[in-house]
Design a protein around this motif. Structure first.
Motif, PDB file in Angstrom:
ATOM      1  N   ARG A  75       0.809  -1.228   0.000  1.00 54.20           N
ATOM      2  CA  ARG A  75       0.000   0.000   0.000  1.00 54.20           C
ATOM      3  C   ARG A  75       0.837   1.271   0.000  1.00 54.20           C
ATOM      4  O   ARG A  75       0.309   2.367  -0.008  1.00 54.20           O
ATOM      5  N   GLY A  76       2.165   1.097   0.028  1.00 55.01           N
ATOM      6  CA  GLY A  76       3.050   2.253  -0.021  1.00 55.01           C
ATOM      7  C   GLY A  76       3.165   2.996   1.291  1.00 55.01           C
ATOM      8  O   GLY A  76       3.577   4.151   1.324  1.00 55.01           O
ATOM      9  N   TRP A  77       2.808   2.350   2.398  1.00 54.94           N
ATOM     10  CA  TRP A  77       2.896   2.998   3.707  1.00 54.94           C
ATOM     11  C   TRP A  77       4.343   3.086   4.169  1.00 54.94           C
ATOM     12  O   TRP A  77       4.698   3.967   4.946  1.00 54.94           O
ATOM     13  N   TRP A  78       5.170   2.148   3.751  1.00 59.97           N
ATOM     14  CA  TRP A  78       6.592   2.148   4.066  1.00 59.97           C
ATOM     15  C   TRP A  78       7.317   1.374   2.980  1.00 59.97           C
ATOM     16  O   TRP A  78       6.708   0.666   2.200  1.00 59.97           O
ATOM     17  N   GLN A  79       8.610   1.526   2.946  1.00 60.67           N
ATOM     18  CA  GLN A  79       9.410   0.857   1.927  1.00 60.67           C
ATOM     19  C   GLN A  79       9.705  -0.576   2.359  1.00 60.67           C
ATOM     20  O   GLN A  79       9.948  -0.852   3.523  1.00 60.67           O
ATOM     21  N   GLY A  80       9.707  -1.459   1.400  1.00 60.40           N
ATOM     22  CA  GLY A  80      10.045  -2.854   1.656  1.00 60.40           C
ATOM     23  C   GLY A  80      11.505  -3.113   1.369  1.00 60.40           C
ATOM     24  O   GLY A  80      12.296  -2.175   1.180  1.00 60.40           O
ATOM     25  N   PRO A  81      11.880  -4.381   1.321  1.00 64.78           N
ATOM     26  CA  PRO A  81      13.267  -4.729   1.009  1.00 64.78           C
ATOM     27  C   PRO A  81      13.667  -4.173  -0.360  1.00 64.78           C
ATOM     28  O   PRO A  81      12.890  -4.248  -1.315  1.00 64.78           O
ATOM     29  N   THR A  82      14.841  -3.621  -0.448  1.00 61.94           N
ATOM     30  CA  THR A  82      15.273  -3.022  -1.715  1.00 61.94           C
ATOM     31  C   THR A  82      15.438  -4.060  -2.815  1.00 61.94           C
ATOM     32  O   THR A  82      15.412  -3.715  -3.988  1.00 61.94           O
TER      33      THR A  82
END
Length: 148
Positions: free
Chosen positions: A78-85
């Motif tokens: 949902r784009g609330w935070w960044q996931g693993p690059t």
């Protein structure tokens, strides 16, 4: 109660494999969510076979772990935070790639993005459904543990 809780993890893990067989390849976070289910199944088998019902607390911990990973994955989707690059569109770290990797056209086909929803029902992704069902399983595990 332990049989029902461990059986829930069996069902969720089986569902994940069915979706994979249908062509929905798992991303890195999807795979991470599977391991605690496997642990819960193992805990359930050991607890039932040895009558060590106090192990149900470990089952609850496993269910809460996969629910937590599912919540994290939902936030990434949902784009609330960044996931693993290594599996999100916002990743800019190319330091681990060789020149050949950077020029390869195959790498884009092999990386399953963690920030893209592959399937949803009622507006909820597989990661969100896993989180919700796993929270329910955690309740069952706690109920089983409190009975001992």
């Amino acid at each position: 109660m332990i049989l029902l809780a461990a059986g829930g993890s069996v069902a969720l893990l089986a569902g994940a494999f069915v979706f994979q067989a249908l062509g929905f390849a798992p991303c890195k976070l999807c795979l991470w969510q599977r391991w605690p289910h496997a642990a819960a199944i193992l805990v359930g088998m050991v607890a039932l076979s040895t009558r060590a019902y106090g192990l149900a607390w470990l089952g609850a911990l496993a269910a809460l772990s996969t629910a937590g990973i599912g919540a994290y994955h939902t936030g990434v989707e949902r784009g609330w935070w960044q996931g693993p690059t290594s599996c999100t569109g916002a990743g800019n770290d190319l330091s681990g790639l060789s020149g050949a990797d950077l020029l390869s056209t195959q790498i884009a086909d092999t990386v399953i993005m963690c920030d893209e929803v592959a399937w949803a029902m009622l507006g909820l992704s597989m990661a969100t459904w896993n989180m919700l069902f796993s929270l329910g399983l955690a309740v069952l595990w706690v109920m089983a543990a409190r009975r001992t």
